[in-house]
Enzyme design. Structure first.
Site, PDB file in Angstrom:
ATOM      1  N   ARG A 104       0.837  -1.210   0.000  1.00 36.67           N
ATOM      2  CA  ARG A 104       0.000   0.000   0.000  1.00 36.67           C
ATOM      3  C   ARG A 104       0.871   1.261   0.000  1.00 36.67           C
ATOM      4  O   ARG A 104       0.672   2.177  -0.781  1.00 36.67           O
ATOM      5  CB  ARG A 104      -0.924  -0.021   1.214  1.00 36.67           C
ATOM      6  CG  ARG A 104      -1.764   1.243   1.431  1.00 36.67           C
ATOM      7  CD  ARG A 104      -2.744   1.522   0.308  1.00 36.67           C
ATOM      8  NE  ARG A 104      -2.162   2.318  -0.765  1.00 36.67           N
ATOM      9  CZ  ARG A 104      -2.790   2.658  -1.885  1.00 36.67           C
ATOM     10  NH1 ARG A 104      -4.022   2.246  -2.109  1.00 36.67           N
ATOM     11  NH2 ARG A 104      -2.195   3.375  -2.804  1.00 36.67           N
ATOM     12  N   CYS A 107       1.329   4.323  -2.779  1.00 38.50           N
ATOM     13  CA  CYS A 107       1.083   5.744  -2.494  1.00 38.50           C
ATOM     14  C   CYS A 107       2.238   6.596  -3.007  1.00 38.50           C
ATOM     15  O   CYS A 107       2.016   7.627  -3.642  1.00 38.50           O
ATOM     16  CB  CYS A 107       0.883   5.972  -1.003  1.00 38.50           C
ATOM     17  SG  CYS A 107      -0.715   5.366  -0.381  1.00 38.50           S
TER      18      CYS A 107
END
Lengths: 241, 268
Positions: free
Chosen positions: B225, B229
């Protein structure tokens, strides 16, 4: 043979000690290399993490030339907005606005509207300038990704709301010189009007070309663009426009 | 088919009294359908594979991971993950769960960085990475518990605080920082509601990795994740398990403190 001096003896002794310490553990603690973080402030340690710790792939080439290190180096606006957590006090905000205003460069021959159909594609595209585990193709035009944050064509349901709705933007304001100038400046460097806004500086950062900006502006302002389907009579007055 | 229909009708009839319906967080309530589907989270397959791998004798040292200390003592898995990242004396640094699994695969099993079980960090639709499977199994032993990362060691506190600085640090070709997307409630990118770091209930759900990502068709991790980002922010690529990545995880876990983890989770 090199003569043994004080420094050589010291280094040898330290290496021997380090060797002993290494034997005591199965894996040499990574923190034994480099400076002691506990002597640093969180801010200094964060900068160390970005530039010195090997956490980021700083040597990777980037699409604009050079390497990814320059992506991590902050310019003054980035730094000021980070330090004030996007809530700059009045004096800092004034400084940011001044820096932003001075950064804006205008197209030769005035601010023209391009092709709204091309603008529609650019407003939907989130492509461009990503680096790391996968790299965007520098030969493919970068998009403005406007729909990530703004409503535009009311028939496009997949729009974000980090920014205000831009539906009927041209319908409500027209396409005059002052409107074109404002829209151009907002795309080029929005900090000139909203210091520490979330919106990227598409012009200053060379993210969108002059031509791409003209297409996106046409998408926003052209009466033929689906962004401007028209409004109910009186809506302009109600919104104070 | 009939059994599935029955399930759906039970779920639908229960929908009106699902507790999250009382929340005014769109991040939580607009994902109602995901919560319905969570009854049959495909991450369970990954979890089972991880359970087998955890107990299996593997590697040059022919050892299982049963002696690995995840912070609460060798072999103690229950509640270990919600109390990470944590400073480990033996490694001399703050580690997240993924880094700790790798550490034990090296020290207990004798695998090296180049060996497939460690080299392969993420799953594809055709192959579940061992690391992801182990991570899913160990994390699942903290399901329903409250996030509670330790802040006793000075490095744990410094790591968290530096993570906060990184969260607000704007850079890159789009001037983004984590703060750009995760500081206000009710905000969306396109149709996706974004979790706010200032709303602990939705944040606790948001940081609940591992999660089966429907759009990817596989289980993803917190390292995956945070890498995504930085990629989307047009900053430099973030290295797996790096100190900076753990600093961000440390801050984001601290922000969810006291709120319940869903492990494994199901995400869009």
């Amino acid at each position: 043979m090199y003569p043994w001096n004080h420094r050589t003896v010291m280094v040898t002794a330290l290496l021997a000690l380090a060797g002993v310490a290494g034997c005591a553990q199965q894996e040499t603690p990574e923190r034994s290399r480099g400076p002691d973080p506990l002597q640093m402030t969180p801010e200094a340690y964060a900068e160390y993490l970005v530039f010195e710790s090997g956490s980021f792939r700083l040597d990777q080439p980037v699409q604009e030339g050079g390497d990814a290190r320059q992506r991590m180096e902050q310019d003054e606006i980035q730094r000021l907005c980070s330090e004030t957590r996007n809530r700059p006090p009045a004096d800092v905000a004034a400084r940011i606005v001044r820096i932003a205003r001075e950064s804006i460069r205008y197209p030769e021959g005035g601010i023209q509207l391009g092709d709204w159909r091309k603008g529609a594609e650019l407003a939907r595209s989130g492509y461009g300038y990503r680096v790391g585990h996968r790299n965007d193709d520098p030969d493919r035009t970068a998009g403005g990704n406007c729909y990530a944050c703004h409503q535009m064509d009311p028939d496009e349901l997949g729009y974000g709301n980090l920014g205000p709705s831009l539906t009927n933007y041209g319908e409500l304001r027209g396409q005059g010189e002052s409107v074109r100038r404002f829209v151009y400046e907002m795309i080029y460097n929005p900090h000139a009007y909203f210091p520490c806004t979330n919106m990227p500086r598409f012009g200053v950062n060379d993210f969108l070309s002059e031509e791409s900006i003209s297409h996106i502006m046409a998408y926003l302002l052209d009466p033929e663009s689906p962004v401007n389907p028209g409004i109910e009579p009186g809506e302009g007055e109600r919104r104070g426009l | 088919m009939l059994r599935r229909l029955l399930w759906y009708s039970i779920l639908l009839s229960g929908l009106a009294c699902v507790p999250a319906a009382a929340s005014d967080s769109p991040y939580l309530t607009k994902r109602q359908q995901l919560m319905m589907l969570a009854e049959s989270n495909p991450a369970e397959l990954t979890l089972w594979k991880g359970e087998e791998l955890f107990h299996e004798k593997r590697g040059p040292k022919n050892a299982s991971l049963e002696a690995c200390d995840f912070g609460l003592g060798p072999g103690v898995l229950e509640g270990a993950y919600v109390q990470m990242p944590r400073y480990f004396e033996d490694a001399g640094r703050v580690m997240d769960l993924e880094s700790r699994i790798i550490y034990c695969m090296k020290t207990l099993q004798g695998f090296t960085e180049e060996d497939a079980p460690i080299a392969r960090k993420h799953s594809s639709t055709t192959h579940t990475a061992d690391l992801v499977a182990l991570y899913t199994y160990i994390a699942s032993q903290s399901d329903g518990m409250k996030w509670d990362p330790p802040m006793d060691h000075p490095m744990e506190r410094l790591t968290r605080d530096a993570g906060e600085v990184l969260f607000y640090r704007r850079a890159g070709k789009m001037d983004f920082g984590c703060v750009s997307c995760h500081s206000e409630q009710r905000k969306r990118i396109r149709l996706s509601y974004l979790p706010s770091v200032h709303q602990p209930a939705e944040w606790a759900k948001a940081i609940s990795w591992p999660a089966y990502r429907i759009g990817h068709g596989v289980v993803r991790s917190s390292q995956h994740r945070v890498r995504g980002c930085y990629w989307q922010m047009r900053q430099a690529g973030l290295n797996f398990g790096s100190e900076a990545s753990i600093a961000i995880l440390s801050f984001w876990t601290d922000q969810a403190r006291g709120h319940v983890a869903t492990l494994p989770d199901l995400k869009r």
